[in-house]
Scaffold this motif. Structure first.
Motif, short mmCIF file in Angstrom:
data_model
loop_
_atom_site.label_atom_id
_atom_site.label_comp_id
_atom_site.label_asym_id
_atom_site.label_seq_id
_atom_site.Cartn_x
_atom_site.Cartn_y
_atom_site.Cartn_z
N GLU A 280 11.89 -3.37 15.29
CA GLU A 280 12.80 -4.53 15.28
C GLU A 280 13.38 -4.79 13.90
N LEU A 281 12.56 -4.67 12.85
CA LEU A 281 13.06 -4.89 11.49
C LEU A 281 14.14 -3.87 11.12
N TRP B 82 15.49 -8.00 1.69
CA TRP B 82 14.10 -7.57 1.66
C TRP B 82 13.63 -7.12 0.28
N ARG B 83 14.50 -6.55 -0.52
CA ARG B 83 14.10 -6.08 -1.86
C ARG B 83 13.71 -7.23 -2.77
N GLU C 120 6.74 -1.17 5.38
CA GLU C 120 7.93 -1.85 5.89
C GLU C 120 9.11 -1.66 4.93
N ARG C 121 8.84 -1.72 3.65
CA ARG C 121 9.89 -1.54 2.65
C ARG C 121 10.46 -0.11 2.72
N THR D 183 13.41 7.83 -1.10
CA THR D 183 13.15 7.09 0.14
C THR D 183 12.42 7.97 1.14
N TRP D 184 12.82 9.24 1.24
CA TRP D 184 12.13 10.15 2.15
C TRP D 184 10.66 10.28 1.78
N ALA D 185 10.37 10.38 0.50
CA ALA D 185 8.97 10.48 0.04
C ALA D 185 8.19 9.22 0.39
N ALA D 186 8.81 8.06 0.26
CA ALA D 186 8.14 6.81 0.62
C ALA D 186 7.86 6.75 2.11
N VAL D 187 8.80 7.19 2.92
CA VAL D 187 8.59 7.22 4.37
C VAL D 187 7.47 8.19 4.70
N ARG D 188 7.47 9.36 4.08
CA ARG D 188 6.43 10.38 4.31
C ARG D 188 5.05 9.86 3.95
N LYS D 189 5.00 9.03 2.93
CA LYS D 189 3.72 8.48 2.46
C LYS D 189 3.10 7.54 3.50
N HIS D 190 3.94 6.84 4.24
CA HIS D 190 3.45 5.79 5.12
C HIS D 190 3.46 6.14 6.62
#
Length: 164
Positions: free
Chosen positions: A38-39, A77-78, A87-88, A111-118
């Motif tokens: 949803e976010l 959000w930032r 979420e970020r 950003t891709w690395a942050a997504v991969r981390k979570h």
């Protein structure tokens, strides 16, 4: 501006909407948390100026327990403390995946690395599909000038029920 065309009142458009919703069901049923779905949908819809989708995703998120504070802060959000690192990462991904024309690389390596981390592979697959799907939905609603303000939680599913 008035709504140009009723996407739920035309047989062909309704058939398409049903199949579109079926694609969305794959994401809904995925392990990507509903709150993230949803976010992300809300943020992409804000960027694209889709009043119908902002209305829908704000109300659906609230109906599923999302706080008014967090919903009110998605656009900035930032500059908040109410979203965790996962979420970020998803919100950054939503923004960069929505604003493809603004950057030659689309989603940045950072950003891709942050997504991969979570997120694991299934959640990433759902996130990629979600950003793609919500952007398509935004474009359809904006093209026909579908207005926000009248959506009620569950309304979209109800409109599609029983269609083939």
């Amino acid at each position: 501006m008035e709504t140009r065309f009723d996407m739920f009142g035309n047989e062909l458009a309704l058939k398409f909407a049903k199949r579109f919703a079926n694609a969305g069901a794959v994401i809904t049923d995925s392990p990507l948390p509903a709150s993230i779905q949803e976010l992300v949908s809300l943020r992409a819809s804000q960027i694209n100026g889709c009043g119908w989708c902002v209305d829908m995703h704000t109300k659906e998120a609230a109906a599923h327990g999302e706080s008014a504070e967090r919903l009110n802060l998605v656009a900035v959000w930032r500059e908040t403390t109410v979203f965790d690192a996962a979420e970020r990462a998803a919100l950054a991904f939503a923004e960069e995946g929505t604003r493809l024309a603004d950057a030659h690389q689309g989603v940045s390596d950072e950003t891709w690395a942050a997504v991969r981390k979570h997120y694991d592979d299934d959640r990433i697959a759902a996130l990629v599909a979600l950003v793609s799907l919500i952007n398509a939905a935004n474009r359809m609603a904006v093209i026909v000038h579908q207005k926000g303000g009248s959506y009620r939680p569950g309304m979209f599913d109800a409109a599609l029920a029983g269609q083939s």
